[in-house]
Design a protein around this motif. Structure first.
Motif, mmCIF file in Angstrom:
data_model
loop_
_atom_site.group_PDB
_atom_site.id
_atom_site.type_symbol
_atom_site.label_atom_id
_atom_site.label_comp_id
_atom_site.label_asym_id
_atom_site.label_seq_id
_atom_site.Cartn_x
_atom_site.Cartn_y
_atom_site.Cartn_z
ATOM 1 N N SER A 2 5.159 0.207 16.539
ATOM 2 C CA SER A 2 5.428 -1.200 16.265
ATOM 3 C C SER A 2 4.387 -1.763 15.305
ATOM 4 O O SER A 2 3.183 -1.557 15.492
ATOM 5 C CB SER A 2 5.403 -1.994 17.577
ATOM 6 N N GLY A 3 4.859 -2.441 14.262
ATOM 7 C CA GLY A 3 3.954 -3.022 13.273
ATOM 8 C C GLY A 3 3.820 -2.205 12.016
ATOM 9 O O GLY A 3 3.292 -2.693 11.015
ATOM 10 N N ALA A 4 4.299 -0.964 12.038
ATOM 11 C CA ALA A 4 4.195 -0.100 10.859
ATOM 12 C C ALA A 4 5.324 -0.395 9.881
ATOM 13 O O ALA A 4 6.477 -0.574 10.283
ATOM 14 C CB ALA A 4 4.231 1.368 11.269
ATOM 15 N N ALA A 5 4.985 -0.448 8.595
ATOM 16 C CA ALA A 5 5.985 -0.668 7.548
ATOM 17 C C ALA A 5 6.644 0.630 7.110
ATOM 18 O O ALA A 5 7.736 0.619 6.540
ATOM 19 C CB ALA A 5 5.337 -1.345 6.348
ATOM 20 N N GLY A 6 5.987 1.746 7.350
ATOM 21 C CA GLY A 6 6.488 3.052 6.948
ATOM 22 C C GLY A 6 5.405 4.083 7.153
ATOM 23 O O GLY A 6 4.278 3.758 7.552
ATOM 24 N N ALA A 7 5.740 5.343 6.874
ATOM 25 C CA ALA A 7 4.776 6.418 7.101
ATOM 26 C C ALA A 7 5.011 7.556 6.131
ATOM 27 O O ALA A 7 6.106 7.721 5.584
ATOM 28 C CB ALA A 7 4.872 6.936 8.542
ATOM 29 N N LEU A 8 3.964 8.341 5.920
ATOM 30 C CA LEU A 8 4.014 9.521 5.073
ATOM 31 C C LEU A 8 3.507 10.725 5.848
ATOM 32 O O LEU A 8 2.590 10.611 6.672
ATOM 33 C CB LEU A 8 3.163 9.320 3.813
ATOM 34 N N ASN A 9 4.096 11.879 5.557
ATOM 35 C CA ASN A 9 3.678 13.134 6.178
ATOM 36 C C ASN A 9 2.897 13.961 5.159
ATOM 37 O O ASN A 9 3.289 14.043 3.985
ATOM 38 C CB ASN A 9 4.904 13.924 6.642
ATOM 39 N N VAL A 10 1.783 14.562 5.572
ATOM 40 C CA VAL A 10 0.957 15.374 4.677
ATOM 41 C C VAL A 10 0.773 16.763 5.265
ATOM 42 O O VAL A 10 0.889 16.969 6.469
ATOM 43 C CB VAL A 10 -0.412 14.709 4.412
ATOM 44 N N ARG A 11 0.436 17.694 4.376
ATOM 45 C CA ARG A 11 0.491 19.119 4.748
ATOM 46 C C ARG A 11 -0.748 19.615 5.475
ATOM 47 O O ARG A 11 -0.694 20.637 6.162
ATOM 48 C CB ARG A 11 0.704 19.971 3.495
ATOM 49 N N ASP A 12 -1.894 18.946 5.313
ATOM 50 C CA ASP A 12 -3.113 19.433 5.951
ATOM 51 C C ASP A 12 -4.132 18.302 6.050
ATOM 52 O O ASP A 12 -3.908 17.191 5.573
ATOM 53 C CB ASP A 12 -3.704 20.643 5.208
ATOM 54 N N VAL B 198 0.839 -1.204 0.000
ATOM 55 C CA VAL B 198 0.000 0.000 0.000
ATOM 56 C C VAL B 198 0.870 1.248 0.000
ATOM 57 O O VAL B 198 0.623 2.194 -0.757
ATOM 58 C CB VAL B 198 -0.947 -0.003 1.207
ATOM 59 N N LEU B 199 1.906 1.256 0.814
ATOM 60 C CA LEU B 199 2.819 2.404 0.839
ATOM 61 C C LEU B 199 3.427 2.657 -0.534
ATOM 62 O O LEU B 199 3.516 3.803 -0.981
ATOM 63 C CB LEU B 199 3.933 2.173 1.866
ATOM 64 N N ASP B 200 3.822 1.592 -1.212
ATOM 65 C CA ASP B 200 4.406 1.749 -2.549
ATOM 66 C C ASP B 200 3.419 2.388 -3.515
ATOM 67 O O ASP B 200 3.820 3.127 -4.429
ATOM 68 C CB ASP B 200 4.850 0.388 -3.095
ATOM 69 N N GLY B 201 2.138 2.113 -3.345
ATOM 70 C CA GLY B 201 1.126 2.666 -4.235
ATOM 71 C C GLY B 201 0.722 4.086 -3.914
ATOM 72 O O GLY B 201 -0.037 4.703 -4.665
ATOM 73 N N LEU B 202 1.236 4.616 -2.807
ATOM 74 C CA LEU B 202 0.855 5.970 -2.369
ATOM 75 C C LEU B 202 1.897 7.015 -2.742
ATOM 76 O O LEU B 202 1.835 8.145 -2.253
ATOM 77 C CB LEU B 202 0.647 5.988 -0.851
ATOM 78 N N GLY B 203 2.834 6.650 -3.607
ATOM 79 C CA GLY B 203 3.886 7.585 -3.983
ATOM 80 C C GLY B 203 3.330 8.905 -4.491
ATOM 81 O O GLY B 203 2.398 8.946 -5.274
ATOM 82 N N GLY B 204 3.905 10.001 -4.010
ATOM 83 C CA GLY B 204 3.488 11.325 -4.440
ATOM 84 C C GLY B 204 2.401 11.946 -3.596
ATOM 85 O O GLY B 204 2.086 13.134 -3.750
ATOM 86 N N LEU B 205 1.805 11.181 -2.694
ATOM 87 C CA LEU B 205 0.710 11.725 -1.868
ATOM 88 C C LEU B 205 1.201 12.226 -0.521
ATOM 89 O O LEU B 205 0.403 12.722 0.280
ATOM 90 C CB LEU B 205 -0.375 10.668 -1.664
ATOM 91 N N GLY B 206 2.491 12.106 -0.256
ATOM 92 C CA GLY B 206 3.036 12.588 0.999
ATOM 93 C C GLY B 206 4.538 12.445 1.004
ATOM 94 O O GLY B 206 5.123 11.776 0.147
ATOM 95 N N ALA B 207 5.183 13.074 1.975
ATOM 96 C CA ALA B 207 6.637 12.991 2.119
ATOM 97 C C ALA B 207 6.981 11.874 3.101
ATOM 98 O O ALA B 207 6.248 11.635 4.066
ATOM 99 C CB ALA B 207 7.195 14.318 2.624
#
Length: 254
Positions: A77-87, A60-69
């Protein structure tokens, strides 16, 4: 400590976008699951109006490219990664897309098909056609979700006018897993679906729409194919099927 008003906003973002199970929080992360998908998410505030969303699945993270930093601070614990969004609007968009992808990747469609058809007979041709229609309906619903209800090329957003187009045709697939592979499909406007199936257009490695040199200029103009077009949202697994289409279906005079 997350302020109460921010907790409310994060809870609303989760529940509005399909994550209807509130799970135990971890430090400053709120955790949510869903009755409709296996994906777990964690949400936190990273600034006065900025937010981070962690996901439990790499696909899912791979498919979200461009939607956050990319967010590299310590993750729950358990998270594969995370994205930061502006609002908060960007957070809603990110979570909606994550929910859509989680219900189609990587093998959700074939599992749904196997579950629905497990007890259906397949002895006669009529019975096999019923099973095929079930599979095609599941495939169409999956493509509508994956492509966010829009044509992959024109972005037309009228579901009733869109076609679920197999890249490798249903009849020539070797297995049901290929037939129900979300990467073996494009959601297309009717004229593009017909042109794709007939080999008058194909998709290059970078998503560029390639038009056959056998299609006359006036036909190109009438079909809107006399300008540069591109498919956005392709991922590496699409290429296996698109390569077959370019080699075996696309028409050339060469």
């Amino acid at each position: 400590m997350i302020p109460a008003v921010t907790i409310t906003r994060l809870e609303k973002a989760a529940t509005d976008n399909g994550f209807d199970l509130e799970l135990a929080p971890t430090a400053d992360w709120l955790c949510f699951g869903s009755t409709q998908t296996s994906l777990h998410i964690w949400l936190t505030a990273t600034g006065p109006s900025q937010f981070a969303a962690a996901m439990s699945r790499n696909d899912v993270l791979d498919g979200l490219g461009g939607l956050g930093a990319a967010f590299t601070n310590p993750l729950p614990s358990g998270a594969a990664g995370a994205l930061n969004v502006r609002d908060v609007d960007a957070l809603h968009h990110l979570l909606r897309r994550a929910f859509q992808l989680s219900r189609t990747l990587p093998d959700a469609l074939i599992r749904a098909f196997q579950h629905v058809t497990a007890h259906l007979p397949r002895t006669t041709e009529a019975e096999r056609l019923v099973v095929q229609r079930v599979g095609q309906d599941i495939f169409r619903r999956g493509l509508l979700e994956y492509w966010d209800g829009r044509c992959a090329i024109t972005r037309l957003a009228v579901p009733e006018l869109l076609r679920a187009s197999h890249i490798k045709p249903w009849a020539t697939c070797d297995t049901d897993a290929e037939r129900l592979d979300i990467f073996n499909g494009l959601l297309l406007a009717p004229h593009l679906d017909a042109a794709f199936d007939a080999g008058f257009i194909t998709i290059g490695q970078e998503g560029t729409v390639l038009v056959s040199n056998t299609l006359p200029p006036d036909a190109r103009r009438l079909l809107g194919l006399d300008r540069s077009l591109i498919v956005r949202g392709l991922h590496p697994p699409h290429e296996r099927y698109l390569r077959l289409h370019r080699v075996n279906v696309f028409r050339t005079n060469e």
